[in-house]
Motif scaffolding. Structure first.
Motif: not given
Length: 552
Positions: A252-256, A260-266
């Protein structure tokens, strides 16, 4: 569950009115998103010629006008298995198969796609159509009737089935990497073996994990299974759900237009890795329960866990497992910048549309460039997850050793997840069939040693697979036996006549096969999701775990 009769047909023999049900390579590598379609335009014929050497055609779904032609132009397979043939004959068979794959000498380099032929037109005379098949048989060095015969199941070649059976024999009774030897169990704590680098024992009959299958500088690490399936399931479900939610938020962040929140992915990946390290079966089970969810973020989480499972089997250290998980989660984020109408188009993509879809890899790299820097292995895996060993992949058309270890692993995990997931335009494959498809394509699309290790990592019948037992009962695999790979724990869902049980029953095939007076109970075949009307629900967690006082 009888399948329609399918015929293997060379692309030069295709005609309008034929119904194509399978290709000789992954659908994801072609513009045909609709897996199963009636050829009704010259553009489709030309496109099939460009991307494939042969396809599989369903006689019953094809036009009656071409039924006789389909029978006449069917490609026949070698009738004897190479393992039982004299060496000269084995070489002859292999040369014939290679000739069929690459075409006549001078037509194309190995791995190079053949150019569209000028006239695969339906106006050609049906009477002359069988000649290319006979010519190929004669070129292979023998009489067509003697050397070729119809296959019982043309989706998977006879040669592949034999090789797959040999692989199963090698791994069925083998001690896997996560099953320490007696010496290690006795002296591991003293010698410091557990939790540190370790190689597979030389006496193991399992396929060895070569150092070439590990990133440079990485040594194998033994990961001890520390929790039982029932104990791990609640945490596994939470880890999978967190992965889905996190990846959805990032998209959603990328579309807007946000970074990207890579820390959240990690953080989400770390939870999955912890669960997989303690018990890999639990997350595998949860992933199969989400089989009807076809969103991109669900796919990304599944690719991540298959990569982590594969890395765990190979002996990657914990940090490297986290890198593998990040590859799976982020590989397809570039699709957020591809029009959804194209991604969901129920038919053949135009050349321009297919080129746009292929751009999702470069688009992902552009998106990630706006965020914090990623480890080199993660970047490599994302950039190369659609590259193929024979050079037919994208975006760079890399071949063989030009593709890194992470890229080779990501290609396998991504394709397997796609094969076993139902889509709006395609039915799901049974996991066992999907594994054999990967094996069929190994050496051309995928790195063969890595495919073999993937099969060992997730099992011939992966956790969550629907299966049929020798009794006729339908069940689902819920946990593997780490020593006897073909005798897992199963949850029986039906009576022998396929009528559903009021309450599923857990059975341990390993223990039952050793009980006195019992007839051996075995798995006879894998089943696709939804077979006989059974839908996987959270039986194991909601009904059995609660009986044991374990909160979900």
């Amino acid at each position: 569950m009888t399948a329609n009769r399918r015929y293997q047909v060379a692309v030069e023999d295709l005609r309008l009115g034929m119904f194509v049900v399978e290709l000789d390579r992954p659908w994801l590598d072609t513009p045909f998103l609709l897996q199963g379609f009636l050829v009704d335009s010259q553009v489709e014929l030309d496109t099939l010629v460009k991307y494939c050497d042969y396809v599989y055609v369903d006689l019953e779904l094809s036009s009656p006008a071409v039924a006789d032609l389909i029978r006449r132009v069917e490609i026949r397979s070698p009738s004897l298995e190479p393992a039982t043939r004299p060496m000269a004959d084995r070489a002859l068979v292999m040369n014939a198969m290679q000739a069929k794959r690459t075409g006549p000498a001078g037509s194309a380099e190995p791995g190079e796609r053949r150019k569209p032929r000028p006239d695969p037109s339906p106006a050609s005379s049906p009477a002359g159509a069988p000649e290319p098949i006979v010519a190929r048989a004669a070129a292979a060095g023998g009489d067509a009737k003697r050397r070729y015969r119809p296959r019982a199941d043309v989706k998977i070649s006879q040669l592949t089935r034999q090789r797959f059976r040999n692989l199963v024999r090698q791994t069925a009774d083998a001690r896997r990497m996560d099953e320490p030897s007696l010496l290690e169990r006795l002296f591991g704590p003293v010698l410091g073996l557990f939790g540190r680098e370790r190689t597979i024992a030389s006496g193991s009959s399992a396929l060895a994990v070569s150092a070439d299958l590990l990133p440079a500088g990485v040594v194998q690490t033994f990961h001890e299974q520390r929790r039982a399936m029932l104990e791990e399931l609640p945490r596994a479900r939470q880890a999978f759900s967190k992965g889905e939610a996190t990846l959805a938020e990032v998209m959603v962040d990328i579309r807007s237009g946000k970074a990207p929140q890579l820390d959240a992915i990690a953080g989400a990946v770390d939870g999955m890795v912890e669960s997989m390290l303690d018990n890999p079966d639990a997350l595998m089970w949860i992933a199969r329960l989400r089989e009807e969810d076809i969103t991109t973020y669900n796919h990304g989480v599944k690719v991540a866990l298959y990569l982590v499972a594969m890395g765990r089997h190979l002996g990657f250290p914990k940090q490297e497992l986290a890198h593998l998980g990040q590859i799976g989660m982020l590989a397809d984020i570039g699709k957020t910048r591809v029009p959804r109408a194209i991604l969901e188009k129920p038919g053949m993509l135009t050349p321009a549309e297919f080129e746009l879809v292929k751009e999702h890899v470069d688009l992902a790299m552009q998106v990630l460039a706006d965020g914090p820097s990623l480890p080199a292995g993660v970047t490599m895996g994302i950039a190369q997850h659609h590259e193929r060993i024979d050079g037919s992949g994208y975006p760079k058309g890399l071949k063989g050793s030009e593709i890194g270890i992470y890229g080779k692993m990501a290609a396998i995990a991504d394709s397997f997840a796609a094969l076993i997931t139902p889509r709006a335009y395609a039915n799901a494959s049974a996991p066992q069939d999907a594994l054999m498809n990967l094996y069929e394509w190994s050496g051309t699309s995928f790195h063969e040693p890595m495919v073999e290790q993937f099969v060992q990592a997730i099992g011939v019948f992966p956790v969550g697979s629907m299966i049929e037992l020798t009794t006729g009962e339908v069940g689902v695999v819920v946990a593997h036996n780490r020593v006897r790979r073909l005798e897992p724990k199963v949850l029986v869902l039906s009576n022998p006549d396929k009528s559903p049980l009021a309450q599923p029953v857990e059975r341990d095939l390993f223990k039952e096969s050793r009980a006195k007076g019992n007839k051996p109970l075995r798995i006879t075949r894998g089943l696709p999701a939804g077979a006989y009307g059974f839908k996987l629900r959270d039986y194991y967690l909601d009904e059995i775990a609660k009986q044991n006082g374990i909160a979900a």
